[in-house]
Design an enzyme around this catalytic site. Structure first.
Site, short mmCIF file in Angstrom:
data_model
loop_
_atom_site.label_atom_id
_atom_site.label_comp_id
_atom_site.label_asym_id
_atom_site.label_seq_id
_atom_site.Cartn_x
_atom_site.Cartn_y
_atom_site.Cartn_z
N GLU A 119 37.45 -16.26 11.12
CA GLU A 119 37.66 -17.67 10.82
C GLU A 119 37.27 -18.01 9.40
OE1 GLU A 119 35.08 -20.72 12.56
OE2 GLU A 119 34.24 -19.20 13.86
N HIS A 176 38.13 -19.15 15.36
CA HIS A 176 37.45 -20.43 15.43
C HIS A 176 37.46 -20.97 16.85
CE1 HIS A 176 36.05 -24.18 13.57
NE2 HIS A 176 36.96 -24.85 14.25
N SER A 211 32.91 -27.40 15.40
CA SER A 211 33.57 -27.49 14.11
C SER A 211 33.00 -28.66 13.30
CB SER A 211 35.08 -27.60 14.31
OG SER A 211 35.79 -27.39 13.12
#
Length: 301
Positions: free
Chosen positions: A238, A268, A144
């Site tokens: 996502e 995600h 991320s």
């Protein structure tokens, strides 16, 4: 692929306590509890230390001679998380790839806005090289925000004349802090973890007085020429899907060998749920294969 597994994970994430747009101090505690609640396998060895003046956590597997080193950057929108919150996923990759992990406890916003995290990331990489570690035996990995940070670190290292590592592995990269990707709204109902309105406050926390469109904050528009081979993985469900797609396109345009994998119907960082999701398990096997190919033959054997 199991529809039941995907539905169970979707329900789990939709009913979870994490709200990245809420009070960041409270959410740091929530995030830490979520990601450290499950005990690590008994053979995972955690060794705190410092590298380049930055706190790090070395993650290894007892009895495994590592074929390479992964410099790992945790997720958490640059505001949440720690090296320890990455240990579950990082140790799984370390086991499959027969590697050691150096997870970086970079400074967090809003107390330490950009470029503090990038400075820490670069300091660790520079120190690892300074210890004599062969760059051909180093990979960078990030989840991320950590994936966006990994790309920014590579761009900065290249600009500073440092040798590139063997490769980079990017899990669901958060790489556009202007939030301009179509999926930021187009995937709002499909994403079980995040809501679009939660991101702007975290962008302000990290960018501080800097422009969120700065290529080192928004690496989907950085010059990626000269970077090592990249593996980018994302799920189709996502908000950050377009960050992954556009980052891969940017890399390809810069003649960077890049593999983009978008797994349908998963959220995600679905790889972190490999124990309950077949798609996550398969994705991590592909990561291990990618790392093995990048590191080449195990010279320690």
């Amino acid at each position: 692929m199991s529809k039941e597994q995907r539905e169970a994970l979707d329900t789990l994430m939709r009913n979870g306590p994490l709200d990245i747009g809420a009070d960041y101090l409270e959410q740091r505690e929530v995030f830490a509890r979520m990601l450290t609640a499950r005990p690590l396998p008994e053979d995972v060895v955690l060794t705190p230390g410092t590298l380049g003046g930055v706190p790090v956590l070395e993650i290894g597997i007892d009895g495994v001679t590592p074929a390479g080193t992964l410099v790992w950057f945790h997720g958490g929108v640059y505001v949440l998380g720690s090296a320890r919150t990455s240990a579950g996923l990082a140790s799984d990759v370390a086991r499959r790839a027969r590697a050691r992990v150096i997870a970086v406890d970079y400074r967090l916003a809003p107390e330490h806005p950009y470029p503090a995290a990038l400075d820490d990331a670069l300091a660790v990489y520079r120190a690892l090289l300074g210890e004599g570690t062969d760059p051909a035996r180093i990979a960078v990995a990030g989840e991320s925000a950590g994936a966006g940070l990994a790309v920014a670190m590579l761009v900065s290292a290249r600009a500073g004349g440092l040798p590139m590592p063997a490769c980079g592995v990017l899990f669901s990269p958060y790489a556009d802090l202007t939030l301009s990707g179509d999926s930021m709204t187009g995937k709002a109902s499909a994403d079980p973890a995040f809501r679009p309105g939660a991101f702007p406050v975290r962008v302000k926390d990290y960018a501080g007085p800097a422009d969120p469109a700065d290529p080192l904050i928004r690496p989907v528009f950085a010059d990626l020429r000269g970077l090592p081979p990249l593996l980018i993985q994302a799920g189709s469900n996502e908000l950050l899907l377009d960050d992954a797609v556009r980052l891969a396109g940017r890399a390809a345009a810069g003649d960077v060998p890049v593999t983009l994998e978008v797994t349908p119907g998963v959220p995600h960082l679905f790889q972190a749920f490999a124990a309950m999701l077949e798609e996550g398990d398969a994705a991590l096997d592909r990561v291990a294969e990618f790392l093995a190919a990048a590191f080449g033959p195990d010279r320690s054997a």
